[in-house]
Design a protein around this motif. Sequence first.
Motif, PDB file in Angstrom:
ATOM      1  N   GLN A 251       0.813  -1.221   0.000  1.00 53.69           N
ATOM      2  CA  GLN A 251       0.000   0.000   0.000  1.00 53.69           C
ATOM      3  C   GLN A 251       0.849   1.273   0.000  1.00 53.69           C
ATOM      4  N   GLY A 252       2.174   1.134  -0.090  1.00 55.18           N
ATOM      5  CA  GLY A 252       3.027   2.297   0.116  1.00 55.18           C
ATOM      6  C   GLY A 252       3.186   2.527   1.596  1.00 55.18           C
ATOM      7  N   HIS A 253       2.123   2.960   2.239  1.00 54.31           N
ATOM      8  CA  HIS A 253       2.024   3.048   3.688  1.00 54.31           C
ATOM      9  C   HIS A 253       0.780   2.291   4.116  1.00 54.31           C
ATOM     10  N   PRO A 254       0.850   1.384   5.077  1.00 54.51           N
ATOM     11  CA  PRO A 254      -0.383   0.872   5.670  1.00 54.51           C
ATOM     12  C   PRO A 254      -1.272   2.034   6.115  1.00 54.51           C
ATOM     13  N   VAL A 255      -2.575   1.843   6.069  1.00 57.55           N
ATOM     14  CA  VAL A 255      -3.512   2.922   6.399  1.00 57.55           C
ATOM     15  C   VAL A 255      -3.329   3.326   7.863  1.00 57.55           C
ATOM     16  N   VAL A 256      -3.287   4.635   8.116  1.00 61.86           N
ATOM     17  CA  VAL A 256      -3.083   5.163   9.463  1.00 61.86           C
ATOM     18  C   VAL A 256      -4.439   5.490  10.088  1.00 61.86           C
ATOM     19  N   PHE A 257      -4.781   4.755  11.141  1.00 59.93           N
ATOM     20  CA  PHE A 257      -5.981   5.017  11.931  1.00 59.93           C
ATOM     21  C   PHE A 257      -5.565   5.827  13.155  1.00 59.93           C
ATOM     22  N   GLN A 258      -6.506   6.602  13.688  1.00 59.91           N
ATOM     23  CA  GLN A 258      -6.167   7.411  14.857  1.00 59.91           C
ATOM     24  C   GLN A 258      -7.434   7.806  15.585  1.00 59.91           C
ATOM     25  N   ALA A 259      -7.339   7.985  16.887  1.00 61.63           N
ATOM     26  CA  ALA A 259      -8.468   8.450  17.692  1.00 61.63           C
ATOM     27  C   ALA A 259      -7.963   9.533  18.626  1.00 61.63           C
ATOM     28  N   GLY A 260      -8.484  10.721  18.487  1.00 57.83           N
ATOM     29  CA  GLY A 260      -8.094  11.812  19.376  1.00 57.83           C
ATOM     30  C   GLY A 260      -9.134  12.906  19.328  1.00 57.83           C
ATOM     31  N   SER A 261      -9.685  13.270  20.477  1.00 52.25           N
ATOM     32  CA  SER A 261     -10.746  14.272  20.503  1.00 52.25           C
ATOM     33  C   SER A 261     -10.379  15.516  21.292  1.00 52.25           C
ATOM     34  N   SER A 262      -9.274  15.479  22.042  1.00 51.04           N
ATOM     35  CA  SER A 262      -8.801  16.695  22.699  1.00 51.04           C
ATOM     36  C   SER A 262      -8.262  17.639  21.634  1.00 51.04           C
ATOM     37  N   GLU A 263      -7.963  18.865  22.029  1.00 47.81           N
ATOM     38  CA  GLU A 263      -7.417  19.822  21.059  1.00 47.81           C
ATOM     39  C   GLU A 263      -6.126  19.297  20.445  1.00 47.81           C
ATOM     40  N   THR A 264      -5.240  18.785  21.280  1.00 46.97           N
ATOM     41  CA  THR A 264      -3.986  18.225  20.776  1.00 46.97           C
ATOM     42  C   THR A 264      -4.253  17.001  19.914  1.00 46.97           C
ATOM     43  N   GLY A 265      -5.192  16.161  20.366  1.00 45.93           N
ATOM     44  CA  GLY A 265      -5.526  14.959  19.622  1.00 45.93           C
ATOM     45  C   GLY A 265      -6.112  15.267  18.251  1.00 45.93           C
ATOM     46  N   ARG A 266      -6.953  16.285  18.161  1.00 49.56           N
ATOM     47  CA  ARG A 266      -7.552  16.662  16.873  1.00 49.56           C
ATOM     48  C   ARG A 266      -6.498  17.164  15.895  1.00 49.56           C
ATOM     49  N   GLU A 267      -5.575  17.951  16.421  1.00 47.51           N
ATOM     50  CA  GLU A 267      -4.509  18.442  15.540  1.00 47.51           C
ATOM     51  C   GLU A 267      -3.650  17.301  15.021  1.00 47.51           C
ATOM     52  N   PHE A 268      -3.345  16.371  15.892  1.00 49.56           N
ATOM     53  CA  PHE A 268      -2.548  15.209  15.486  1.00 49.56           C
ATOM     54  C   PHE A 268      -3.303  14.389  14.440  1.00 49.56           C
ATOM     55  N   ALA A 269      -4.603  14.171  14.690  1.00 47.93           N
ATOM     56  CA  ALA A 269      -5.424  13.399  13.758  1.00 47.93           C
ATOM     57  C   ALA A 269      -5.506  14.082  12.403  1.00 47.93           C
ATOM     58  N   ALA A 270      -5.661  15.392  12.396  1.00 49.13           N
ATOM     59  CA  ALA A 270      -5.779  16.124  11.140  1.00 49.13           C
ATOM     60  C   ALA A 270      -4.478  16.082  10.344  1.00 49.13           C
ATOM     61  N   ARG A 271      -3.337  15.989  11.034  1.00 48.69           N
ATOM     62  CA  ARG A 271      -2.048  15.911  10.342  1.00 48.69           C
ATOM     63  C   ARG A 271      -1.786  14.521   9.788  1.00 48.69           C
ATOM     64  N   HIS A 272      -2.094  13.507  10.585  1.00 50.73           N
ATOM     65  CA  HIS A 272      -1.621  12.159  10.256  1.00 50.73           C
ATOM     66  C   HIS A 272      -2.715  11.137   9.948  1.00 50.73           C
ATOM     67  N   GLY A 273      -3.883  11.281  10.537  1.00 49.43           N
ATOM     68  CA  GLY A 273      -4.902  10.240  10.452  1.00 49.43           C
ATOM     69  C   GLY A 273      -5.540  10.141   9.073  1.00 49.43           C
ATOM     70  N   GLU A 274      -5.863   8.915   8.686  1.00 50.38           N
ATOM     71  CA  GLU A 274      -6.609   8.674   7.452  1.00 50.38           C
ATOM     72  C   GLU A 274      -7.994   8.113   7.746  1.00 50.38           C
ATOM     73  N   VAL A 275      -8.123   7.369   8.832  1.00 48.92           N
ATOM     74  CA  VAL A 275      -9.416   6.945   9.366  1.00 48.92           C
ATOM     75  C   VAL A 275      -9.407   7.316  10.847  1.00 48.92           C
ATOM     76  N   LEU A 276     -10.386   8.117  11.257  1.00 47.38           N
ATOM     77  CA  LEU A 276     -10.387   8.648  12.615  1.00 47.38           C
ATOM     78  C   LEU A 276     -11.535   8.069  13.418  1.00 47.38           C
ATOM     79  N   PHE A 277     -11.194   7.400  14.514  1.00 45.75           N
ATOM     80  CA  PHE A 277     -12.198   6.905  15.442  1.00 45.75           C
ATOM     81  C   PHE A 277     -12.632   8.041  16.367  1.00 45.75           C
ATOM     82  N   THR A 278     -13.914   8.099  16.665  1.00 49.59           N
ATOM     83  CA  THR A 278     -14.392   9.093  17.616  1.00 49.59           C
ATOM     84  C   THR A 278     -15.594   8.527  18.357  1.00 49.59           C
ATOM     85  N   THR A 279     -15.846   9.044  19.539  1.00 49.94           N
ATOM     86  CA  THR A 279     -17.002   8.638  20.334  1.00 49.94           C
ATOM     87  C   THR A 279     -17.966   9.806  20.396  1.00 49.94           C
TER      88      THR A 279
END
Length: 448
Positions: free
Chosen positions: A216-244
């Motif tokens: 795949q070039g890169h395996p798909v990057v999943f991420q879960a983060g809902s805090s301010e820091t977590g959202r920024e990290f997810a927006a930079r790196h995540g391709e599928v984002l888990f959220t509650t």
Amino acid sequence: MTTETARRLTLGALIQGSGGHIAGWRHPDARPDGQLDFAFHADLARTLERGRFDALFVADVVAVWGHQLDSLSRTGRAEHFEPLTLLAALALVTDHIGLAATATTTYNHPFHIARKFASLDHISQGRAGWNVVTSVVPLEAANFGHDNHLEHELRYRRADEFVQVVKALWDSFDDDAVVRDKATGRYYEPTGLQPPHHEGEHFTVRGPLNISRPPQGHPVVFQAGSSETGREFAARHGEVLFTTQHELGAAQEFYADIKARAAGYGRDPAHVLVWPGLTPIVAATEADARHRLAELQDLIHDDVARRLVQDNIGDLDLSDYPLDGPLPDIPDSNRSKSRRDLLVKLAHDEKLTIRQLAGRYAAGTSVAGTPEQIADRIETWFHERAADGFNISFPYLPGPAEDFVDHVVPLLQRRGLLRTEYEGSTLRENLGLPRPAAAERHLQETGR
């Protein structure tokens, strides 16, 4: 942005041993003996593949899930497979479903993670996914020789560099660098080898990775983060984002916010998929479904209820507080900030006792109803831009997974939301995500 007609519902299944509900293992129809039974997991994976799920996801912490023996001994969370070992085996008994696993950036090293997920991607012929977490369980620290858990912001700084290094290692070889030419005696072209030579705040990694570039070039990057820091990290790196998310409005806000943040980093928002959690409890009538949920809630032991709140809301000892009394003031902690804030707000807004809060947390994203009601919920959230797909959890296994595949999936397919056949051969292709070119890595990182 893609048009509405171009969007297609995507689905993942969160597999947690004998089930996602804290007391699910006690249900009369549950299979707690399946926790370490590979045949059980293989049958489950094939059921999900029959339901045309995009991915099977195995969560993980590098510790037992809970350290208080009063509660731990009453859950099914003291033992679980190491995820990558399980997924490598499942790759051999499935053909299409993606295989994703959690691996922490706090208690691992980039070279290990890059190598393991590249290997899984090769074994599965392009179906691997990595769920990037920063570890929220302080107990994990003690398993790696640390007295204290890393602070929240430091964990994310480490994770940011960690992901960059892993991507660079995956790009160690160009796609066409490994030629294995017997006639010339050349195994790989030297010009196609690009060691990262990384030196940063947390890691020094020369490279290269000792395996060719993943399918795949890169395996798909999943991420879960809902805090301010977590959202920024997810927006930079995540391709599928888990959220509650429990309410449509809050889910829409999170969806729009993440898409906007991703665009701010120069990413196509259509290539950042948002998957709220959903725990469907399916029955012929709504009353029957609600009765099934109530049965599960009644199986939660008092010790488990207390620890369920305590372990997810902070570091306050609740043992001296009555379960049927109000939640006391909760100080800041070094655990998940978004989870703490969610629980405190829920208890405050609805005047919940500790026991009631435990029940609400255990129920999580449960939706009890008929197949039509569950399909309606999924369709509404999808069309109202609250979700691109869902991370489906099942309270116990295997029955609820079979119910969803047999009764809800056909409705979604008839409504034109869900595929009837897999279109691609890799997880990326099935999710509609582009395959990253090695040369683009430098542009992506300098854009930060």
